[in-house]
Design an enzyme around this catalytic site. Structure first.
Site, PDB file in Angstrom:
ATOM      1  N   ASP A  30       5.733  44.007  30.411  1.00  0.00           N
ATOM      2  CA  ASP A  30       4.971  43.091  30.627  1.00  0.00           C
ATOM      3  C   ASP A  30       3.775  42.722  31.525  1.00  0.00           C
ATOM      4  OD1 ASP A  30       5.943  39.693  29.211  1.00  0.00           O
ATOM      5  OD2 ASP A  30       3.557  40.494  30.749  1.00  0.00           O
ATOM      6  N   LEU A 248      14.034  20.608   4.076  1.00  0.00           N
ATOM      7  CA  LEU A 248      13.310  19.682   3.560  1.00  0.00           C
ATOM      8  C   LEU A 248      13.179  18.296   4.354  1.00  0.00           C
ATOM      9  CD1 LEU A 248      14.351  19.935  -0.317  1.00  0.00           C
ATOM     10  CD2 LEU A 248      12.249  20.092   0.471  1.00  0.00           C
ATOM     11  N   GLY A 251       8.781  14.292   7.850  1.00  0.00           N
ATOM     12  CA  GLY A 251       8.458  14.185   9.757  1.00  0.00           C
ATOM     13  C   GLY A 251       6.808  13.878  10.083  1.00  0.00           C
ATOM     14  N   CYS A 258       4.411  29.669  15.346  1.00  0.00           N
ATOM     15  CA  CYS A 258       4.639  29.961  13.765  1.00  0.00           C
ATOM     16  C   CYS A 258       3.268  29.508  12.774  1.00  0.00           C
ATOM     17  CB  CYS A 258       5.674  30.816  14.135  1.00  0.00           C
ATOM     18  SG  CYS A 258       6.269  31.839  14.580  1.00  0.00           S
ATOM     19  N   LYS A 318       9.639  20.269  18.337  1.00  0.00           N
ATOM     20  CA  LYS A 318      10.636  20.267  18.395  1.00  0.00           C
ATOM     21  C   LYS A 318      11.797  20.607  19.378  1.00  0.00           C
ATOM     22  CE  LYS A 318      12.606  25.333  17.367  1.00  0.00           C
ATOM     23  NZ  LYS A 318      13.189  26.170  15.854  1.00  0.00           N
TER      24      LYS A 318
END
Ligand code: UDX
Length: 443
Positions: A30, A248, A251, A258, A318
């Site tokens: 990195d 499904l 919300g 992504c 999330k």
């Protein structure tokens, strides 16, 4: 076989650690010193359940370095897993992929397979191959393989070790054989195809899932209008195996690193090629509106949000991640602040990153109690366990006006029936809408 992985973000680091778990020796490269320092101390720079434990377990097989030059020199297989963020026009920014490609080209002294794991627009693998060949400093053979990643944040280790498929976009039998040796220990089914198709599989999969979410969100919005319950609707739809019951959950829209970027990038690519991708355009538009759904709901209860005490539960896009990218909280909080609301937020994992964006404008609380105390309304942006498992009577006991706007349908409707809490969620009827007289709330 010497494997090198460039990029220690969600894709690169998880790939490297999982490859070490099946027996490979892997060098991680990195350019960010703090990340390499943390990794060398045995700490993961990203919050990902199970990852640090696996790093510890396989520490003898993992090396972390800033020195790409040395790492690439004698590598057999090099994975590129760096970010491809969104540019202002919606297209993917390939700057970091090209930077790594250049360093590889200038330093490899062995024949090598270069594997592109980063999500890249269709045609990129071919361009990178030419770019590396044009910039080689030694007389070596390289081949480029497209090997997209399907891991989700929060379950990345499991998603990688128990993936549903390994997609390999290859140009030669030789590259296919080497890649099958790399993935031998995973024992997973392969989809072998050309590189353009592999690149497209990644975009088409992500965009299909984004479309599925936007579809159920539109159905949810209509459910609210016509008196249907989106959870029952999703259950009824999902039992049809042709539809499936995943993704499904209605919300306040999809976020993350992504779906937002990959829908926009494919839409951009289609436009660039004079093709209109109508379904994906619609998914993007629906998602943009959906993210502000709780604000619209709030305005049903209060004419103005000025001076209101707003409790916010969850900041990340999330649960089980500290990632804020494209999180609905980031769309809503600036508007709430502009409207003059006083915000108290609770998200023990997301707080640190959020503080970098809003250091002083909102109050970060240490407990649910402190967050809800005296609130006039509560916004739930993330379905963290601490929200789902809390005692809902706290809303009534602590808030000044117990109005709960749940953007992630964390609770059953029944649990609010014998309370005085106004519970307004997505695609379901509002519970106790009339219990709190509008004019009290509007006070
Ligand atoms: C996603 C893909 O799932 C993964 O395969 C890909 O490699 C990267 O992008 P990730 O962004 O980590 O993974 O999270 P995911 O669990 O897919 O959720 C994305 C967003 O969609 C979240 O904001 C989530 O809240 C939302 N979502 C998901 C819904 O709104 N409803 C659902 O039913 C599922």
């Amino acid at each position: 076989m010497k494997i090198v992985v460039s990029g220690t973000g969600y894709v690169g680091l998880v790939t490297a650690v999982c490859l070490s778990e099946v027996g490979h020796t892997v060098t991680c490269v990195d350019v960010v010193k703090e990340k390499i320092d943390m990794l060398n101390e045995g700490k993961s720079p990203i919050f990902e359940p199970g990852l640090e434990e696996l790093m510890q377990k396989n520490k003898d097989k993992l090396t972390y370095t800033l020195n790409g030059k040395l790492a690439y020199k004698d590598a057999d297989v090099i994975f590129i897993g760096v970010g491809t963020p969104e540019k202002k026009d919606g297209s993917a920014n390939l700057k970091y992929v090209y930077e790594v490609a250049k360093e590889i080209a200038e330093n490899i002294e062995n024949n090598a397979i270069i594997v592109i794991k980063s999500t890249v627009p269709i045609g990129t693998n071919k361009k990178i191959e030419k770019y590396i060949r044009d910039n080689l400093k030694h007389d070596v053979k390289i081949e480029i393989v497209s090997n997209p990643e399907f891991l989700s944040q929060g379950t990345a280790v499991r998603d990688t070790l128990h993936a549903q498929r390994i997609v390999l976009g290859v140009n030669t039998k030789h590259a296919e054989e080497i890649m099958k040796r790399v993935y031998d220990g995973f024992n997973l089914p392969y989809v072998i195809t050309n590189r353009e198709s592999a690149e497209m599989i990644k975009y088409a999969s992500n965009d299909f899932l984004a479309l599925k979410i936007s579809y159920i969100n539109e159905i949810a919005n209509l459910c609210e209008i016509v008196g249907a319950n989106v959870e029952d609707v999703a259950k009824g739809m999902g039992m049809d195996s042709r539809i499936g019951n995943k993704f499904l959950q209605a919300g306040i829209g999809y976020g993350g690193s992504c779906f937002p970027k990959d829908t926009k990038a494919l839409n951009w690519l289609a436009n660039f090629n004079d093709y209109e991708l109508k379904t994906i355009k619609a998914a993007i538009e629906v998602n943009t509106n959906q993210k502000l759904k709780l604000l619209k709901k709030a305005r049903k209860y209060y004419d103005s949000l000025e001076g209101l005490n707003v409790a916010v539960l969850g900041l990340t896009f999330k649960p089980n991640t500290d990632d804020l990218r494209e999180a609905p909280s980031l769309e809503n909080i600036p508007i709430l602040l502009d409207d003059g609301a006083n915000i108290k937020a609770y998200d023990p994992v997301g707080e640190k990153r959020f503080k970098k964006i809003y250091p002083t404008e909102i109050k970060y609380c240490k407990t649910l109690e402190e967050t809800l105390e005296n609130a006039d309304i509560c916004f739930i942006f993330t379905e963290w366990d601490f929200v789902k498992n809390m005692d809902i009577s706290m809303y009534e006991k602590l808030m000044r006006v117990p109005i709960v706007l749940d953007g992630r349908n964390c609770y059953s409707l029944e649990s609010f029936e014998n309370t005085n809490i106004v519970y307004d969620s997505i695609g379901r009827k509002t519970i106790n809408q009339n219990k709190i007289a509008k004019d009290i709330a509007k006070n």
